[in-house]
Design an enzyme around this catalytic site. Structure first.
Site, PDB file in Angstrom:
ATOM      1  N   GLY A 160      39.676  51.697  38.839  1.00  0.00           N
ATOM      2  CA  GLY A 160      40.120  52.692  37.856  1.00  0.00           C
ATOM      3  C   GLY A 160      39.262  52.632  36.602  1.00  0.00           C
ATOM      4  O   GLY A 160      38.133  52.110  36.626  1.00  0.00           O
ATOM      5  N   ARG A 161      39.824  53.120  35.493  1.00  0.00           N
ATOM      6  CA  ARG A 161      39.031  53.206  34.252  1.00  0.00           C
ATOM      7  C   ARG A 161      38.476  51.850  33.812  1.00  0.00           C
ATOM      8  O   ARG A 161      37.294  51.716  33.489  1.00  0.00           O
ATOM      9  CB  ARG A 161      39.914  53.766  33.124  1.00  0.00           C
ATOM     10  CG  ARG A 161      40.238  55.236  33.214  1.00  0.00           C
ATOM     11  CD  ARG A 161      41.191  55.642  32.108  1.00  0.00           C
ATOM     12  NE  ARG A 161      42.499  55.049  32.331  1.00  0.00           N
ATOM     13  CZ  ARG A 161      43.552  55.748  32.777  1.00  0.00           C
ATOM     14  NH1 ARG A 161      43.425  57.023  33.087  1.00  0.00           N
ATOM     15  NH2 ARG A 161      44.730  55.154  32.948  1.00  0.00           N
ATOM     16  N   ILE A 162      39.335  50.824  33.785  1.00  0.00           N
ATOM     17  CA  ILE A 162      38.891  49.526  33.257  1.00  0.00           C
ATOM     18  C   ILE A 162      37.866  48.900  34.198  1.00  0.00           C
ATOM     19  O   ILE A 162      36.825  48.386  33.767  1.00  0.00           O
ATOM     20  CB  ILE A 162      40.098  48.597  33.002  1.00  0.00           C
ATOM     21  CG1 ILE A 162      41.007  49.199  31.926  1.00  0.00           C
ATOM     22  CG2 ILE A 162      39.638  47.195  32.602  1.00  0.00           C
ATOM     23  CD1 ILE A 162      42.346  48.498  31.738  1.00  0.00           C
ATOM     24  N   ALA A 240      44.791  42.090  34.503  1.00  0.00           N
ATOM     25  CA  ALA A 240      45.669  43.200  34.912  1.00  0.00           C
ATOM     26  C   ALA A 240      47.126  42.841  34.612  1.00  0.00           C
ATOM     27  O   ALA A 240      47.620  43.113  33.536  1.00  0.00           O
ATOM     28  CB  ALA A 240      45.460  43.500  36.391  1.00  0.00           C
ATOM     29  N   ARG A 241      47.793  42.203  35.568  1.00  0.00           N
ATOM     30  CA  ARG A 241      49.167  41.746  35.378  1.00  0.00           C
ATOM     31  C   ARG A 241      49.385  40.469  36.169  1.00  0.00           C
ATOM     32  O   ARG A 241      48.865  40.322  37.293  1.00  0.00           O
ATOM     33  CB  ARG A 241      50.175  42.798  35.851  1.00  0.00           C
ATOM     34  CG  ARG A 241      50.377  43.945  34.862  1.00  0.00           C
ATOM     35  CD  ARG A 241      51.071  43.469  33.593  1.00  0.00           C
ATOM     36  NE  ARG A 241      51.360  44.563  32.668  1.00  0.00           N
ATOM     37  CZ  ARG A 241      50.532  44.971  31.696  1.00  0.00           C
ATOM     38  NH1 ARG A 241      49.342  44.422  31.578  1.00  0.00           N
ATOM     39  NH2 ARG A 241      50.896  45.949  30.882  1.00  0.00           N
ATOM     40  N   GLU A 270      54.984  35.424  31.795  1.00  0.00           N
ATOM     41  CA  GLU A 270      54.540  35.345  30.384  1.00  0.00           C
ATOM     42  C   GLU A 270      55.729  35.179  29.446  1.00  0.00           C
ATOM     43  O   GLU A 270      56.764  35.833  29.676  1.00  0.00           O
ATOM     44  CB  GLU A 270      53.823  36.650  30.001  1.00  0.00           C
ATOM     45  CG  GLU A 270      52.453  36.770  30.579  1.00  0.00           C
ATOM     46  CD  GLU A 270      51.750  38.054  30.163  1.00  0.00           C
ATOM     47  OE1 GLU A 270      50.843  38.472  30.899  1.00  0.00           O
ATOM     48  OE2 GLU A 270      52.107  38.616  29.102  1.00  0.00           O
ATOM     49  N   HIS A 288      47.187  37.042  26.733  1.00  0.00           N
ATOM     50  CA  HIS A 288      47.285  38.501  26.910  1.00  0.00           C
ATOM     51  C   HIS A 288      46.589  39.253  25.775  1.00  0.00           C
ATOM     52  O   HIS A 288      47.194  40.059  25.058  1.00  0.00           O
ATOM     53  CB  HIS A 288      48.759  38.927  27.017  1.00  0.00           C
ATOM     54  CG  HIS A 288      48.952  40.250  27.725  1.00  0.00           C
ATOM     55  ND1 HIS A 288      50.028  40.534  28.528  1.00  0.00           N
ATOM     56  CD2 HIS A 288      48.200  41.390  27.744  1.00  0.00           C
ATOM     57  CE1 HIS A 288      49.952  41.768  28.996  1.00  0.00           C
ATOM     58  NE2 HIS A 288      48.840  42.308  28.530  1.00  0.00           N
ATOM     59  N   GLY A 290      43.959  41.317  26.210  1.00  0.00           N
ATOM     60  CA  GLY A 290      43.149  42.411  26.757  1.00  0.00           C
ATOM     61  C   GLY A 290      42.759  43.482  25.752  1.00  0.00           C
ATOM     62  O   GLY A 290      41.591  43.825  25.582  1.00  0.00           O
TER      63      GLY A 290
HETATM   64  C1  8YV Z   1      48.855  45.746  25.797  1.00  0.00           C
HETATM   65  C2  8YV Z   1      48.308  45.792  28.179  1.00  0.00           C
HETATM   66  O1  8YV Z   1      48.476  44.919  24.787  1.00  0.00           O
HETATM   67  O2  8YV Z   1      47.929  48.058  27.887  1.00  0.00           O
HETATM   68  C3  8YV Z   1      48.393  47.181  28.610  1.00  0.00           C
HETATM   69  O3  8YV Z   1      48.904  47.419  29.699  1.00  0.00           O
HETATM   70  O4  8YV Z   1      48.618  44.917  28.881  1.00  0.00           O
HETATM   71  C4  8YV Z   1      47.877  45.491  26.855  1.00  0.00           C
HETATM   72  O5  8YV Z   1      46.798  46.272  26.534  1.00  0.00           O
HETATM   73  C5  8YV Z   1      50.273  45.486  26.067  1.00  0.00           C
HETATM   74  O6  8YV Z   1      50.676  46.260  27.092  1.00  0.00           O
HETATM   75  C6  8YV Z   1      51.099  45.813  24.824  1.00  0.00           C
HETATM   76  O7  8YV Z   1      52.261  46.482  25.091  1.00  0.00           O
END
Ligand code: 8YV
Length: 322
Positions: A160-162, A240-241, A270, A288, A290
């Site tokens: 995807g985008r990332i 990602a997650r 988390e 976290h 990102g």
């Molecule tokens: C956010 C992330 O910081 O965008 C996402 O899905 O995991 C992070 O960029 C986080 O979701 C804040 O709510």
């Protein structure tokens, strides 16, 4: 959708000041200046008092919270691109709209994936701790040798985008050979080549970087069997997650040297992180981060604000996910 005059907007966490001010100027904003995490009671109260709740990844918007008796809120504007913190089925059933903030955090998250690749490969965290602890006794030819990143094979799970932003950085910036598997994307792009199966990617890659959403079908996608398909010199990267990786299986794969290392920004429970991971030198652990740049977090706030403006003016959302 009807227009809402001076909508009440509850912002569940402290977000960048500039955006808080914009929200407070346009709406009846209920901010969280002390950044006190909101528990179930507070989130239910928010659902009763607000037209819109601007919530974050740490806010578990369960079915119970969405179906709060006397609920007034009709939009959950999620501050993030991922929205597995929200019970989407319950939101749909209750007629509560959900938006997210895609695109504005793509580059920051891709930068962090590259950071984890470089830190893990070059043992940067380990080296940093070594120097800070006063153990360094000076340069020597074989001290803390890592592994090359430039020219190696990067395997992306999801395109995807990332993942595409990572491809540009890795391929154009580090001369990496980029492959990927994405059931929805058959053709290559940006120099990245598709592979027919996830297993193909795992077996061929020096670095495996996860870029898929947390969905029921991606839960524990990286389980013991798949971790076993990676190279023994392979390094797993996750921005990602946490749910996408079976963390216990990852601990075992690292302990049994089935893979060489891991760079993790997200975790299954988390902010809890498996104790075994915390004690491993060949693992980089970040909290976290990102999208954690001021520019990005402000842009995320403005993107959420854009969806809120559209909602209260009775227009369709720009980033509707439910
Ligand atoms: C956010 C992330 O910081 O965008 C996402 O899905 O995991 C992070 O960029 C986080 O979701 C804040 O709510």
């Amino acid at each position: 959708m009807t227009k809402i005059a001076r909508a009440v907007v509850v912002v569940t966490r402290k977000i960048p000041e500039a955006v808080e001010q914009e929200i407070a100027t346009e709406f009846d904003a209920r901010l969280n200046p002390n950044d006190t995490p909101m528990g179930a009671d507070a989130l239910q109260e928010a659902m009763r008092t607000a037209d819109v709740v601007l919530c974050c990844v740490a806010d578990k918007m369960t079915a119970d919270i969405i179906n709060t008796p006397g609920r007034k809120a009709k939009l959950l504007a999620n501050y993030g691109v991922g929205f597995n913190n929200i019970d989407i089925a319950a939101a749909k059933a209750a007629g509560v709209l959900v938006s997210n903030t895609p695109e504005v955090l793509t580059e920051a998250t891709a930068d962090l994936a590259m950071t984890l690749i470089l830190m893990t490969a070059r043992r940067a965290g380990e080296g940093e701790r070594h120097v800070r602890s006063g153990q360094w006794t000076g340069w020597r030819p074989t001290h803390m040798m890592g592994t090359m990143v430039s020219g190696k094979t990067l395997g992306l799970v999801g395109f995807g985008r990332i993942a595409r932003a990572v491809t540009k950085k890795a391929h154009d910036g580090f001369g990496m050979h980029v492959i990927f598997h994405d059931p929805l994307v058959p053709n290559g792009a940006l120099g990245a080549q598709p592979r027919a199966s996830l297993e193909d990617v795992l077996g061929e890659s020096d670095f495996v970087s996860l870029h898929c959403p947390a969905l029921p079908e991606t839960r524990h996608l990286m389980n013991a069997q798949r971790l076993g398909r990676m190279k023994k010199s392979g390094i797993l990267i996750n921005t990602a997650r946490g749910d996408v990786v079976d963390e216990a299986a990852l601990v075992a794969a690292l302990q049994n040297r089935q893979i060489a290392g891991a760079g993790l920004d997200v975790f299954e429970r988390e902010p809890k992180v498996a104790a075994e991971l915390v004690n491993m030198e060949n693992v980089v652990l970040l909290p976290h981060l990102g999208s954690a740049t001021l520019e990005t977090r402000e842009a995320m706030g403005r993107r959420a604000l854009e969806n809120i403006r559209l909602f209260v003016s009775g227009s369709s959302l720009r980033d509707r996910v439910a």
